[in-house]
Design an enzyme around this catalytic site. Sequence first.
Site, mmCIF file in Angstrom:
data_model
loop_
_atom_site.group_PDB
_atom_site.id
_atom_site.type_symbol
_atom_site.label_atom_id
_atom_site.label_comp_id
_atom_site.label_asym_id
_atom_site.label_seq_id
_atom_site.Cartn_x
_atom_site.Cartn_y
_atom_site.Cartn_z
ATOM 1 C CG ASP A 14 42.243 39.364 39.490
ATOM 2 O OD1 ASP A 14 43.121 38.841 40.037
ATOM 3 O OD2 ASP A 14 40.992 38.670 39.660
ATOM 4 N N GLY A 42 40.264 34.114 47.812
ATOM 5 C CA GLY A 42 39.567 34.361 49.129
ATOM 6 C C GLY A 42 38.613 35.355 48.916
ATOM 7 C CB ALA A 43 38.760 38.870 47.639
ATOM 8 C CG ASN A 44 37.161 36.438 43.251
ATOM 9 O OD1 ASN A 44 37.284 37.522 43.297
ATOM 10 N ND2 ASN A 44 38.018 35.499 42.419
ATOM 11 C CG LEU A 220 34.697 17.273 36.926
ATOM 12 C CD1 LEU A 220 33.915 15.930 36.418
ATOM 13 C CD2 LEU A 220 36.471 16.752 36.711
ATOM 14 N N GLY A 224 30.394 19.196 34.437
ATOM 15 C CA GLY A 224 29.746 19.694 35.798
ATOM 16 C C GLY A 224 30.844 19.145 37.026
ATOM 17 C CB THR A 248 38.167 35.047 35.552
ATOM 18 O OG1 THR A 248 38.709 35.238 34.223
ATOM 19 C CG2 THR A 248 38.920 35.600 36.569
ATOM 20 C CG ASP A 252 37.054 31.929 43.414
ATOM 21 O OD1 ASP A 252 37.618 30.788 43.978
ATOM 22 O OD2 ASP A 252 38.019 32.640 42.605
#
Length: 303
Positions: A14, A42-44, A220, A224, A248, A252
């Site tokens: 990133d 995926g990694a996160n 959301l 929430g 960011t 995840d």
Amino acid sequence: MKYDVVVIGSLNYDILIQQDRLPYIGETFIGNELLMMPGGKGANQAVQCAKLGLKVKFIGCIGNDIYGDELLKSLKNNNISTDNIYRRGSNSGIGVVQILESGDYCSTIIKGANYLLTKEDIKDTFFENSPLVIFQSEIPTEVVEYAISRAKFYSCKIIVNNAPARSIPAAILKQIDYLIINETEATFMANKYVEDINDAQMCAEELFKNNPSGTVIITLGENGAVFADANNVTHHPAVFCPQVIDTTGAGDSFIGGIAWSIIQNMPMNEAIPFAAAISTYSIQKYGGQSSFPMLSEVQHVLK
């Protein structure tokens, strides 16, 4: 070896740009700060699972570049099994993330090596001793669909974070135990605008009808999350956040919290607030993986 969670998905390096607003078309705009760090949905998700104490195995592809080195190092530093991360092609996946003053973000991803993962890379042994498998939509569609079918054959529980949103065949959708999406992805999947909590509840109910044996969670942000299962459709308010720095990876982080809760056999009415608390913790710092909490940092939520 037995793993709590297998993650089959993406790894992106990133590049985060902190700026007051997005530039207009044709405008050169000066940003405030540049950050570079390992990421990818995926990694996160794998890293948040590992930080909560779960044993995690990752399957994915990175390029033969310095970014691939950093992505691999981050997973290893978090004690995630990387035996089935393949190095292919010259470029790893890249994410360019623009973080606005409000903490909100928008991002563009470059597929890179993520799209060099194949069905042949998916081995039945991944699923034989793994109770939970997590997928996203940043790797080839055919790989995700094939792996879901194999995981279901071995009676694994399956989480799918359909991000970025794409169509899921009905036969595959019925194999998903937990569909976790945000309002934008829900709008795409249900072909209905999700602009408020009421919209989200109707959308979750509609999506649940396509998979009555599964669970639908629509996140959301500050409103929430909405949860639909065989019993009802419920709304869970957001956890109070004193200061939003960077959202960011917040979704995840939330998924990592849900995964931990599933492994602990926690009911969803408790799992969602716990996952929301984890996500809230993460948005009070810059970055993705580096902002995710350890279990010890959110243990008090369980009390």
